[in-house]
Motif scaffolding. Sequence first.
Motif, mmCIF file in Angstrom:
data_model
loop_
_atom_site.group_PDB
_atom_site.id
_atom_site.type_symbol
_atom_site.label_atom_id
_atom_site.label_comp_id
_atom_site.label_asym_id
_atom_site.label_seq_id
_atom_site.Cartn_x
_atom_site.Cartn_y
_atom_site.Cartn_z
ATOM 1 N N GLY A 224 0.826 -1.208 0.000
ATOM 2 C CA GLY A 224 0.000 0.000 0.000
ATOM 3 C C GLY A 224 0.854 1.249 0.000
ATOM 4 O O GLY A 224 1.819 1.364 -0.751
ATOM 5 N N ASP A 225 0.537 2.141 0.923
ATOM 6 C CA ASP A 225 1.099 3.472 0.883
ATOM 7 C C ASP A 225 1.030 4.007 2.319
ATOM 8 O O ASP A 225 -0.037 3.984 2.932
ATOM 9 N N PRO A 226 2.160 4.481 2.877
ATOM 10 C CA PRO A 226 2.128 4.948 4.264
ATOM 11 C C PRO A 226 1.164 6.115 4.485
ATOM 12 O O PRO A 226 0.683 6.324 5.597
ATOM 13 N N ALA A 227 0.840 6.858 3.412
ATOM 14 C CA ALA A 227 -0.093 7.990 3.575
ATOM 15 C C ALA A 227 -1.531 7.519 3.776
ATOM 16 O O ALA A 227 -2.380 8.299 4.189
ATOM 17 N N ASN A 228 -1.780 6.253 3.510
ATOM 18 C CA ASN A 228 -3.142 5.716 3.635
ATOM 19 C C ASN A 228 -3.405 5.312 5.082
ATOM 20 O O ASN A 228 -3.793 4.197 5.375
ATOM 21 N N ARG A 229 -3.159 6.248 5.984
ATOM 22 C CA ARG A 229 -3.251 5.969 7.415
ATOM 23 C C ARG A 229 -4.695 6.116 7.882
ATOM 24 O O ARG A 229 -5.425 6.959 7.383
ATOM 25 N N LYS A 230 -5.074 5.305 8.859
ATOM 26 C CA LYS A 230 -6.439 5.396 9.382
ATOM 27 C C LYS A 230 -6.514 6.494 10.440
ATOM 28 O O LYS A 230 -5.654 6.585 11.316
ATOM 29 N N ILE A 231 -7.554 7.294 10.352
ATOM 30 C CA ILE A 231 -7.786 8.332 11.354
ATOM 31 C C ILE A 231 -8.498 7.664 12.529
ATOM 32 O O ILE A 231 -9.676 7.294 12.427
ATOM 33 N N THR A 232 -7.747 7.490 13.619
ATOM 34 C CA THR A 232 -8.317 6.852 14.809
ATOM 35 C C THR A 232 -8.401 7.848 15.969
ATOM 36 O O THR A 232 -9.397 7.896 16.676
ATOM 37 N N LEU A 233 -7.347 8.637 16.154
ATOM 38 C CA LEU A 233 -7.262 9.579 17.275
ATOM 39 C C LEU A 233 -7.166 11.007 16.743
ATOM 40 O O LEU A 233 -6.893 11.227 15.558
ATOM 41 N N ALA A 234 -7.339 11.968 17.650
ATOM 42 C CA ALA A 234 -7.224 13.383 17.256
ATOM 43 C C ALA A 234 -5.842 13.659 16.651
ATOM 44 O O ALA A 234 -5.708 14.472 15.730
ATOM 45 N N SER A 235 -4.804 12.972 17.134
ATOM 46 C CA SER A 235 -3.452 13.193 16.587
ATOM 47 C C SER A 235 -3.378 12.745 15.124
ATOM 48 O O SER A 235 -2.613 13.323 14.340
ATOM 49 N N ASP A 236 -4.163 11.745 14.737
ATOM 50 C CA ASP A 236 -4.189 11.327 13.321
ATOM 51 C C ASP A 236 -4.835 12.415 12.460
ATOM 52 O O ASP A 236 -4.429 12.632 11.319
ATOM 53 N N LEU A 237 -5.861 13.066 13.008
ATOM 54 C CA LEU A 237 -6.498 14.176 12.266
ATOM 55 C C LEU A 237 -5.483 15.292 12.030
ATOM 56 O O LEU A 237 -5.404 15.840 10.929
ATOM 57 N N ARG A 238 -4.703 15.609 13.069
ATOM 58 C CA ARG A 238 -3.697 16.684 12.919
ATOM 59 C C ARG A 238 -2.648 16.258 11.890
ATOM 60 O O ARG A 238 -2.215 17.046 11.064
ATOM 61 N N TRP A 239 -2.235 14.992 11.931
ATOM 62 C CA TRP A 239 -1.262 14.486 10.951
ATOM 63 C C TRP A 239 -1.827 14.634 9.533
ATOM 64 O O TRP A 239 -1.133 15.095 8.623
ATOM 65 N N ALA A 240 -3.083 14.267 9.340
ATOM 66 C CA ALA A 240 -3.696 14.332 8.004
ATOM 67 C C ALA A 240 -3.767 15.778 7.517
ATOM 68 O O ALA A 240 -3.549 16.062 6.331
ATOM 69 N N GLU A 241 -4.057 16.681 8.434
ATOM 70 C CA GLU A 241 -4.124 18.109 8.096
ATOM 71 C C GLU A 241 -2.767 18.572 7.538
ATOM 72 O O GLU A 241 -2.701 19.218 6.486
ATOM 73 N N ILE A 242 -1.703 18.191 8.220
ATOM 74 C CA ILE A 242 -0.349 18.590 7.792
ATOM 75 C C ILE A 242 -0.001 17.912 6.469
ATOM 76 O O ILE A 242 0.523 18.533 5.543
ATOM 77 N N HIS A 243 -0.312 16.628 6.367
ATOM 78 C CA HIS A 243 0.001 15.878 5.142
ATOM 79 C C HIS A 243 -0.693 16.511 3.934
ATOM 80 O O HIS A 243 -0.083 16.689 2.881
ATOM 81 N N LEU A 244 -1.972 16.865 4.091
ATOM 82 C CA LEU A 244 -2.726 17.468 2.992
ATOM 83 C C LEU A 244 -2.146 18.828 2.612
ATOM 84 O O LEU A 244 -2.055 19.160 1.422
ATOM 85 N N ALA A 245 -1.740 19.592 3.610
ATOM 86 C CA ALA A 245 -1.173 20.917 3.335
ATOM 87 C C ALA A 245 0.130 20.757 2.547
ATOM 88 O O ALA A 245 0.385 21.481 1.582
ATOM 89 N N GLU A 246 0.945 19.752 2.923
ATOM 90 C CA GLU A 246 2.223 19.533 2.221
ATOM 91 C C GLU A 246 1.995 19.008 0.803
ATOM 92 O O GLU A 246 2.725 19.323 -0.115
ATOM 93 N N ARG A 247 0.952 18.169 0.655
ATOM 94 C CA ARG A 247 0.643 17.587 -0.654
ATOM 95 C C ARG A 247 -0.005 18.629 -1.569
ATOM 96 O O ARG A 247 -0.068 18.458 -2.778
ATOM 97 N N GLY A 248 -0.546 19.682 -0.956
ATOM 98 C CA GLY A 248 -1.147 20.764 -1.746
ATOM 99 C C GLY A 248 -2.520 20.443 -2.273
ATOM 100 O O GLY A 248 -2.912 20.928 -3.333
ATOM 101 N N SER A 249 -3.273 19.593 -1.561
ATOM 102 C CA SER A 249 -4.652 19.339 -2.001
ATOM 103 C C SER A 249 -5.572 19.187 -0.812
ATOM 104 O O SER A 249 -5.123 18.975 0.282
#
Length: 239
Positions: A214-239
């Motif tokens: 798979g792909d390490p970016a395909n992480r499951k959002i389980t905790l609030a810290s995962d939401l923050r991680w996804a927010e940063i990842h999306l900002a870096e990916r530019g979408s």
Amino acid sequence: MRVAALVLAAGRGERLRRSLPTPSAEASPPKAFLAVGGRSLLAHSLAALQAAPALEGVMPVVPPGWLGRWAGAAGVEPEAPGLLPAVEGGALRQDSVAAGLAALPPTVEHVAIHDAARPLVHPEAVSRVLTAALVHGAAFLAEPVADTIHRADADGNLAETPDRSDLWAAQTPQAFRVDWLREALEKARADGVTGTDDAGLVARCGHPVRVVPGDPANRKITLASDLRWAEIHLAERGS
Ligand code: CTP
Ligand code: MG
């Protein structure tokens, strides 16, 4: 329609709610309706699957009581091409899979099951796992395990250390021949087994299930810290 997907969004997200700095039990919506990068987890997941060319239809499985309001709450156009009518899920993830499966058009031969809680899956990864399922009958995305995993005994002592090079952390989508998945859910119910994913239930029936890197970016959002991680990842990916 021969190839379709279920996007599971019927969970409550209890672990996430408990991990919020100020848990407000009543106020927060189910997890799939929370936003990252200005878009709900469910909207991200539906869009990623709709962008995979092999998928002819994508069906949202929404929380009980949400059929009339899921689309507005998720910011999704429910009449969009490629979207199938939503169905209500059940108390357990396995019940939600069964509800979606029962509502699929009878022509569907292969189905992908995706957790709305994995909003960052790439359409290419969706296509990879579908291709494997079309060839082999069953497949799932997975990442090699990074940590050493020990099995503990009932006394809390280390009992066994499986070779890490054989271990894979399962992701979704997982894709199957519909008849194999139906058989697996029926056998799980008959045996009183609750699985944490569908690949394990299909393997219990003796069917081969392919592991698709798979792909390490395909992480499951389980905790609030995962939401923050996804927010940063999306900002870096530019979408
Ligand atoms: N899910 C579902 N029906 C359920 C339980 C879970 O459709 N009865 C879905 C969730 O919406 C999620 C996916 O299955 O997209 C994976 O489940 P999980 O990450 O465990 O989400 P929740 O069950 O919502 O979270 P929690 O276990 O923390 O309550
Ligand atoms: Mg859960």
